[in-house]
Design a protein around this motif. Structure first.
Motif, short mmCIF file in Angstrom:
data_model
loop_
_atom_site.label_atom_id
_atom_site.label_comp_id
_atom_site.label_asym_id
_atom_site.label_seq_id
_atom_site.Cartn_x
_atom_site.Cartn_y
_atom_site.Cartn_z
N TRP A 185 0.82 -1.22 0.00
CA TRP A 185 0.00 0.00 0.00
C TRP A 185 0.85 1.26 0.00
N GLU A 186 2.02 1.20 0.61
CA GLU A 186 2.95 2.33 0.66
C GLU A 186 2.31 3.58 1.24
N ALA A 187 1.64 3.40 2.39
CA ALA A 187 0.99 4.51 3.09
C ALA A 187 0.03 5.29 2.19
N GLY A 188 -0.59 4.60 1.25
CA GLY A 188 -1.56 5.22 0.37
C GLY A 188 -1.02 5.59 -1.00
N ALA A 189 0.29 5.60 -1.15
CA ALA A 189 0.87 5.97 -2.44
C ALA A 189 0.57 4.95 -3.52
N ALA A 190 0.30 3.71 -3.12
CA ALA A 190 0.03 2.65 -4.09
C ALA A 190 -1.35 2.04 -3.86
N PHE A 191 -2.34 2.90 -3.57
CA PHE A 191 -3.69 2.37 -3.36
C PHE A 191 -4.22 1.67 -4.60
N GLU A 192 -3.80 2.08 -5.79
CA GLU A 192 -4.26 1.43 -7.01
C GLU A 192 -3.90 -0.06 -6.99
N THR A 193 -2.74 -0.40 -6.43
CA THR A 193 -2.36 -1.82 -6.30
C THR A 193 -3.33 -2.55 -5.40
N ILE A 194 -3.68 -1.95 -4.26
CA ILE A 194 -4.62 -2.56 -3.33
C ILE A 194 -6.00 -2.67 -3.96
N ARG A 195 -6.40 -1.63 -4.64
CA ARG A 195 -7.70 -1.65 -5.32
C ARG A 195 -7.78 -2.81 -6.31
N ALA A 196 -6.71 -3.02 -7.09
CA ALA A 196 -6.69 -4.12 -8.06
C ALA A 196 -6.74 -5.48 -7.36
N LEU A 197 -6.00 -5.62 -6.27
CA LEU A 197 -6.01 -6.87 -5.51
C LEU A 197 -7.39 -7.13 -4.91
N TRP A 198 -8.04 -6.07 -4.44
CA TRP A 198 -9.38 -6.20 -3.89
C TRP A 198 -10.36 -6.66 -4.96
N LEU A 199 -10.30 -6.02 -6.12
CA LEU A 199 -11.23 -6.37 -7.19
C LEU A 199 -11.02 -7.80 -7.69
N GLU A 200 -9.79 -8.29 -7.66
CA GLU A 200 -9.53 -9.68 -8.04
C GLU A 200 -10.28 -10.65 -7.16
N ARG A 201 -10.57 -10.22 -5.94
CA ARG A 201 -11.21 -11.09 -4.96
C ARG A 201 -12.66 -10.70 -4.69
N SER A 202 -13.19 -9.81 -5.50
CA SER A 202 -14.57 -9.36 -5.30
C SER A 202 -15.55 -10.50 -5.53
N GLY A 203 -16.54 -10.58 -4.63
CA GLY A 203 -17.57 -11.60 -4.78
C GLY A 203 -18.79 -11.11 -5.50
N ALA A 204 -18.79 -9.88 -6.02
CA ALA A 204 -20.01 -9.35 -6.62
C ALA A 204 -19.78 -8.56 -7.89
N LEU A 205 -18.58 -8.54 -8.42
CA LEU A 205 -18.29 -7.73 -9.60
C LEU A 205 -19.20 -8.15 -10.75
N GLY A 206 -19.97 -7.20 -11.25
CA GLY A 206 -20.90 -7.47 -12.33
C GLY A 206 -22.19 -8.16 -11.90
N GLU A 207 -22.36 -8.38 -10.60
CA GLU A 207 -23.52 -9.09 -10.10
C GLU A 207 -24.61 -8.11 -9.65
N PRO A 208 -25.85 -8.58 -9.56
CA PRO A 208 -26.94 -7.71 -9.10
C PRO A 208 -26.81 -7.38 -7.61
N ILE A 209 -27.04 -6.12 -7.28
CA ILE A 209 -26.98 -5.67 -5.89
C ILE A 209 -28.14 -4.73 -5.62
N ARG A 210 -28.38 -4.51 -4.33
CA ARG A 210 -29.32 -3.48 -3.90
C ARG A 210 -28.58 -2.56 -2.95
N ILE A 211 -28.77 -1.25 -3.11
CA ILE A 211 -28.18 -0.30 -2.18
C ILE A 211 -29.29 0.57 -1.60
N GLU A 212 -29.01 1.11 -0.42
CA GLU A 212 -29.96 2.03 0.21
C GLU A 212 -29.17 3.12 0.92
#
Length: 271
Positions: A185-212
């Motif tokens: 993460w590099e104290a936030g300097a490399a958040f894009e790396t963390i974001r990509a790693l998170w999305l690789e493990r997402s359980g809902a990418l492209g799936e139907p959701i409800r928000i409120e």
């Protein structure tokens, strides 16, 4: 209660304090921060009497599950401290993978298995003298038991052999993975790396959701994360950037389980 000998280990310079029982691992981390602890400290407990969830909700904390909070001193500029929720999410997902568990991430801070919540986390800040900031990352993982009556489906995290995850083994992997992911993460300097790693493990990418949220309840699909970690919600009017909302993963067309937990960015979860 006085801390016992920690049965777990963590990579240097991390330290561990273990309690058989405590009010809240994050409350203890807060007390230690205010008392001048230098950080890089894990507080681990066998059970909690006053665990917290989102928006101050009670988090039931029986014996056998994993309850742990990491104390960090000035890990990043205060404005981006919420990113620690994604750092911790990637770390717990990696730790689950290490023990062979089938688990994915749900925005912004839940670990789900087969669509059902098995862990949550909460990031909190503590203001200290001289404008210093301490950050506490608390995690709770259902290992031996999953709470009932929570208002959404819950499950135990199971290892690759189908047995309930061993809390000691899971914590040791978590301690290593959290240290690694913090460095990436590099104290936030490399958040894009963390974001990509998170999305690789997402359980809902492209799936139907409800928000409120303040705009009401709407259904659409999970379109990913924006560069700051905000939800990209694809609804009838197109893509909308959502900073905070309750979110539910809707049933898939094949009838598979859903994760009906609520979320509100990285500051909400559990300790």
């Amino acid at each position: 209660m006085s801390p016992g000998e920690p049965p777990f280990s963590a990579p240097p310079p991390w330290r561990i304090v273990h309690f058989d029982a405590i009010d809240s691992t994050s409350d203890e981390a807060r007390r230690r921060a205010l008392a001048g602890d230098p950080g890089r400290l894990w507080i681990v407990a066998g059970e909690q009497s006053a665990g917290r969830g989102r928006r101050g909700r009670t988090w039931i904390s029986p014996k056998g599950n994993l309850y742990a909070s990491a104390l960090l001193m000035e890990p990043c500029p205060p404005a981006i401290a919420a990113q620690l929720g994604f750092v911790a999410g990637v770390a717990i997902a990696r730790a689950a993978e290490d023990i062979g568990a089938e688990a994915r991430l749900k925005w912004p801070n839940d670990l789900v298995s087969r669509g059902v919540k098995c862990a949550g986390l909460l990031v909190e800040g503590v203001s200290l003298p001289r404008n210093r900031l301490a950050c506490i990352v608390g995690l709770g993982v259902n290992c031996e038991s999953a709470p009932s009556g929570a208002g959404y489906p819950t499950a135990r995290l199971k290892d690759g052999s189908g047995r309930p995850a061993d809390r000691g083994s899971l914590f040791q992997r978590l301690a290593i993975r959290f240290d690694e992911t913090l460095a990436q993460w590099e104290a936030g300097a490399a958040f894009e790396t963390i974001r990509a790693l998170w999305l690789e493990r997402s359980g809902a990418l492209g799936e139907p959701i409800r928000i409120e949220n303040a705009r009401g309840r709407r259904e659409g699909t999970f379109g990913g994360l924006d560069p700051d970690g905000r939800l990209l919600f694809r609804g009838k009017s197109g893509i909308e950037v959502v900073d905070a909302a309750d979110l539910w993963i809707l049933p898939a067309s094949d009838g598979s389980p859903v994760a009906a937990t609520s979320a509100s960015r990285a500051r909400e979860g559990r300790t």
